[in-house]
Design a protein around this motif. Structure first.
Motif, PDB file in Angstrom:
ATOM      1  N   SER A  89      22.466  26.562   0.837  1.00  0.00           N
ATOM      2  CA  SER A  89      22.641  27.027   2.147  1.00  0.00           C
ATOM      3  C   SER A  89      23.970  27.538   2.249  1.00  0.00           C
ATOM      4  CB  SER A  89      22.296  25.964   3.144  1.00  0.00           C
ATOM      5  OG  SER A  89      23.186  24.787   3.085  1.00  0.00           O
ATOM      6  N   ALA A  90      24.995  27.515   1.525  1.00  0.00           N
ATOM      7  CA  ALA A  90      26.265  27.637   1.802  1.00  0.00           C
ATOM      8  C   ALA A  90      26.693  28.755   0.819  1.00  0.00           C
ATOM      9  CB  ALA A  90      27.342  26.530   1.825  1.00  0.00           C
ATOM     10  N   TRP A  91      25.847  29.136  -0.278  1.00  0.00           N
ATOM     11  CA  TRP A  91      26.208  29.869  -1.280  1.00  0.00           C
ATOM     12  C   TRP A  91      26.571  31.428  -0.502  1.00  0.00           C
ATOM     13  CZ3 TRP A  91      21.525  28.698  -4.919  1.00  0.00           C
ATOM     14  CH2 TRP A  91      21.882  27.803  -5.694  1.00  0.00           C
ATOM     15  N   PRO A  92      27.601  31.884  -0.888  1.00  0.00           N
ATOM     16  CA  PRO A  92      27.867  33.403  -0.760  1.00  0.00           C
ATOM     17  C   PRO A  92      27.111  34.295  -1.577  1.00  0.00           C
ATOM     18  CG  PRO A  92      29.684  32.454  -1.914  1.00  0.00           C
ATOM     19  CD  PRO A  92      28.653  31.347  -1.701  1.00  0.00           C
ATOM     20  N   PRO A  93      26.878  35.638  -1.139  1.00  0.00           N
ATOM     21  CA  PRO A  93      25.948  36.340  -1.922  1.00  0.00           C
ATOM     22  C   PRO A  93      26.262  36.462  -3.597  1.00  0.00           C
ATOM     23  CG  PRO A  93      26.644  37.586  -0.113  1.00  0.00           C
ATOM     24  CD  PRO A  93      27.514  36.247   0.117  1.00  0.00           C
ATOM     25  N   VAL A  94      27.485  36.502  -3.955  1.00  0.00           N
ATOM     26  CA  VAL A  94      27.836  36.461  -5.297  1.00  0.00           C
ATOM     27  C   VAL A  94      27.424  35.109  -5.938  1.00  0.00           C
ATOM     28  CG1 VAL A  94      29.981  35.633  -5.185  1.00  0.00           C
ATOM     29  CG2 VAL A  94      29.567  37.040  -7.002  1.00  0.00           C
ATOM     30  N   ILE A  95      27.337  34.121  -5.545  1.00  0.00           N
ATOM     31  CA  ILE A  95      27.002  32.913  -5.929  1.00  0.00           C
ATOM     32  C   ILE A  95      25.569  32.750  -6.191  1.00  0.00           C
ATOM     33  CG2 ILE A  95      27.078  30.343  -6.062  1.00  0.00           C
ATOM     34  CD1 ILE A  95      29.477  31.566  -6.801  1.00  0.00           C
ATOM     35  N   ARG A  96      24.827  33.188  -5.091  1.00  0.00           N
ATOM     36  CA  ARG A  96      23.438  33.450  -4.882  1.00  0.00           C
ATOM     37  C   ARG A  96      22.845  34.265  -6.181  1.00  0.00           C
ATOM     38  NH1 ARG A  96      20.294  31.457  -1.330  1.00  0.00           N
ATOM     39  NH2 ARG A  96      22.180  31.280   0.071  1.00  0.00           N
TER      40      ARG A  96
ATOM     41  N   LEU B 195      26.198  23.778 -10.118  1.00  0.00           N
ATOM     42  CA  LEU B 195      25.683  24.916  -9.566  1.00  0.00           C
ATOM     43  C   LEU B 195      24.197  25.071 -10.199  1.00  0.00           C
ATOM     44  CD1 LEU B 195      25.986  27.464  -7.686  1.00  0.00           C
ATOM     45  CD2 LEU B 195      26.887  28.599  -9.635  1.00  0.00           C
ATOM     46  N   THR B 196      24.233  24.679 -11.519  1.00  0.00           N
ATOM     47  CA  THR B 196      22.856  24.833 -12.322  1.00  0.00           C
ATOM     48  C   THR B 196      21.755  24.027 -11.647  1.00  0.00           C
ATOM     49  OG1 THR B 196      24.235  25.616 -14.399  1.00  0.00           O
ATOM     50  CG2 THR B 196      21.906  24.797 -14.388  1.00  0.00           C
TER      51      THR B 196
ATOM     52  N   ALA C  16      32.947  22.113  -0.818  1.00  0.00           N
ATOM     53  CA  ALA C  16      32.730  23.193  -1.926  1.00  0.00           C
ATOM     54  C   ALA C  16      30.874  23.456  -1.751  1.00  0.00           C
ATOM     55  CB  ALA C  16      32.945  22.311  -3.259  1.00  0.00           C
ATOM     56  N   TRP C  17      30.783  24.668  -2.190  1.00  0.00           N
ATOM     57  CA  TRP C  17      29.522  25.262  -1.671  1.00  0.00           C
ATOM     58  C   TRP C  17      28.533  25.232  -2.882  1.00  0.00           C
ATOM     59  CZ3 TRP C  17      33.039  29.533  -0.736  1.00  0.00           C
ATOM     60  CH2 TRP C  17      33.487  30.204  -1.929  1.00  0.00           C
ATOM     61  N   ASN C  18      29.159  24.687  -4.069  1.00  0.00           N
ATOM     62  CA  ASN C  18      28.124  24.986  -5.396  1.00  0.00           C
ATOM     63  C   ASN C  18      27.162  23.890  -5.438  1.00  0.00           C
ATOM     64  OD1 ASN C  18      29.826  22.670  -5.727  1.00  0.00           O
ATOM     65  ND2 ASN C  18      29.997  22.671  -7.988  1.00  0.00           N
ATOM     66  N   ALA C  19      27.020  22.737  -4.735  1.00  0.00           N
ATOM     67  CA  ALA C  19      25.873  21.867  -4.635  1.00  0.00           C
ATOM     68  C   ALA C  19      24.976  21.776  -3.451  1.00  0.00           C
ATOM     69  CB  ALA C  19      26.326  20.264  -4.535  1.00  0.00           C
ATOM     70  N   ARG C  20      25.393  23.019  -2.460  1.00  0.00           N
ATOM     71  CA  ARG C  20      24.864  23.407  -1.118  1.00  0.00           C
ATOM     72  C   ARG C  20      24.111  24.804  -1.129  1.00  0.00           C
ATOM     73  NH1 ARG C  20      27.888  23.198   3.145  1.00  0.00           N
ATOM     74  NH2 ARG C  20      29.796  23.394   2.042  1.00  0.00           N
TER      75      ARG C  20
END
Length: 478
Positions: free
Chosen positions: A175-182, A208-209, A169-173
């Protein structure tokens, strides 16, 4: 992919936070270092109770730093974690606790009764001093958690997610966030948490927070808009019906929502007109997500994506549109952290998990800009307060009444719940159904969300040219 087993990435975030407050609960401000210490103590308490890899561990927890620590510690010892949401009917709780569960962790006082299971009060687990050590025991192919669907069939389906999937999963990383999550993460300075951290959505946005350098702020009960103003929240999760109520309240008696920067909405479709109204009243704050329990997030629209799309899916998410008819087809999806199947349900697993893909049974298409549009469903469901419920069990329950010859259920938009079920009854010969008794029957067996808002008596069901019932012609009373 992180080298350490899950929850290694979460522990790294807490360690990096150090003396920065990461969780506010009432008058308490708990730092990353303090929360990490709670995790270590709780993990030691779980191990002292004999829990380890592969053990089923049910969590009945609220919204506190200790609850966050207990969830994280449960993964640290390698358990198979099952969150029990507040408000579930007793028979559904019994079903969840009968799925190879070893023990129940609770912060309720007094603890709820759990016959034949070991009950572990969270306060007692935290009695063990922190010696500064923590061994992560999660094995990649073991099931890390069972995330249950709504249970409208009477038996909630348990989506099984492995430790390897949790790590992907990308929420804790960042570097892996897609643009919308960023973009979303930049707005999570103060994330309002409520209800239970055993909720998949509530906990994952909490992580993510942490990764975004923000603070989780507990608010229970989550009265909106008051809680946003009181806690100076910048973000929160909200269902579609509650979004409508918030917009209406702001129109009539506005509150100070100047800190608000993100409302994460999912679970129900939002008509383009209502989304535009929300943006007009609240500002550019609505992030409209699309996902399933089986997949996690599939796509999310930012406040700047034109409605009614659900945005551009991240590169890490694969979507195929199959069985196309006209512009639309059925969506098959692969995500980095998807489930591997339904626990103890091989038949349903074979139906939905197909050659590494998940059959969403939703219909949609991509526009020329690559945005995803959802247009319908291939299954008969109603989504009430962001929870999916099948119509078939409601129909079958109604039909068990001796006063009912045939029962049909449809879904319609609802201002209070997003969608609501409506029933159409063909009475048994010579019988007059008691509509109140029928509602009680559904509530007792399936829970309040499945109770039809209206029940209409009809002489016969309309039929399609094929002779089959055509429920599209059944219209709820206005």
């Amino acid at each position: 992919m992180p080298a350490d087993p899950y929850p290694g990435p979460v522990l790294d975030l807490l360690a990096a936070a150090g003396d920065r407050p990461v969780f506010e609960h009432g008058d308490r401000a708990v730092t990353g270092a303090q929360l990490l210490s709670l995790v270590r103590r709780c993990a030691a308490g779980l191990r002292a109770a004999g829990l380890g890899p592969g053990d089923g561990l049910a969590l009945r927890l609220g919204v506190t730093p200790e609850a966050f620590a207990a969830i994280t510690a449960s993964y640290a010892v390698g358990a198979r974690v099952v969150g029990v949401r507040p408000g579930l009917p007793a028979d559904q709780i019994h079903h969840l606790l009968s799925q190879d569960i070893t023990a129940v962790v609770t912060d309720a006082s007094p603890p709820p009764p759990t016959p034949a299971l070991s009950t572990l009060p969270l306060g007692e687990l935290l009695d063990i001093p922190d010696d500064g050590s923590l061994v992560l025991s999660g094995r990649p192919d073991d099931v890390a958690r069972l995330v249950h669907t709504s249970g409208s069939t009477g038996r909630p389906k348990a989506c099984a997610q492995t430790y390897a999937a949790m790590n992907a999963a990308w929420n804790a990383r960042p570097s892996a966030w897609p643009p919308v999550i960023r973009e979303l993460a930049s707005r999570l300075q103060r994330y309002l948490v409520f209800g239970t951290l055993s909720s998949q959505v509530m906990m994952e946005y909490g992580i993510l927070t942490l990764a975004a350098g923000g603070t989780m702020v507990a608010a229970d009960p989550p009265s909106l808009p008051d809680a946003i103003a009181k806690h100076r929240a910048t973000a929160s999760v909200i269902t579609v019906p509650r979004l409508y109520k918030l917009v209406a309240a702001q129109r009539t008696t506005p509150s100070d929502l100047s800190t608000l920067r993100a409302l994460m909405v999912s679970g129900s479709p939002i008509p383009a007109s209502r989304l535009r109204e929300a943006q007009e009243v609240l500002g550019p704050v609505v992030f409209h997500g699309y996902g399933q329990t089986e997949t996690g997030m599939i796509s999310m629209a930012t406040p700047y994506d034109p409605p009614p799309s659900v945005g551009i899916p991240p590169d890490a998410v694969d979507i195929e549109i199959r069985n196309v008819s006209g512009e639309d087809g059925e969506l098959y999806v692969r995500t980095p952290s998807q489930a591997i199947g339904y626990w103890g349900d091989p038949e349903e697993t074979a139906e939905v998990f197909v050659d590494g893909w998940i059959r969403t049974r939703d219909l949609g298409h991509f526009d020329t800009d690559g945005r995803l549009h959802l247009t319908g469903r291939t299954r008969e469901v109603v989504i009430v307060n962001a929870e999916l419920h099948y119509m078939g069990p409601i129909e079958r329950t109604l039909a068990t009444s001796p006063d009912v010859a045939e029962a049909y259920v449809t879904a319609a938009p609802d201002e209070e719940q997003g969608e609501a079920p409506h029933a159409f009854i063909v009475p048994a010969p010579g019988r007059t159904p008691d509509l109140g008794a029928l509602r009680d029957l559904v509530q007792d067996r399936l829970g309040p969300a499945c109770v039809p808002v209206t029940i209409t008596l009809i002489d016969e069901v309309p039929t399609a040219p094929s002779g089959k019932p055509d429920k599209r012609l059944l219209k709820p009373p206005s």
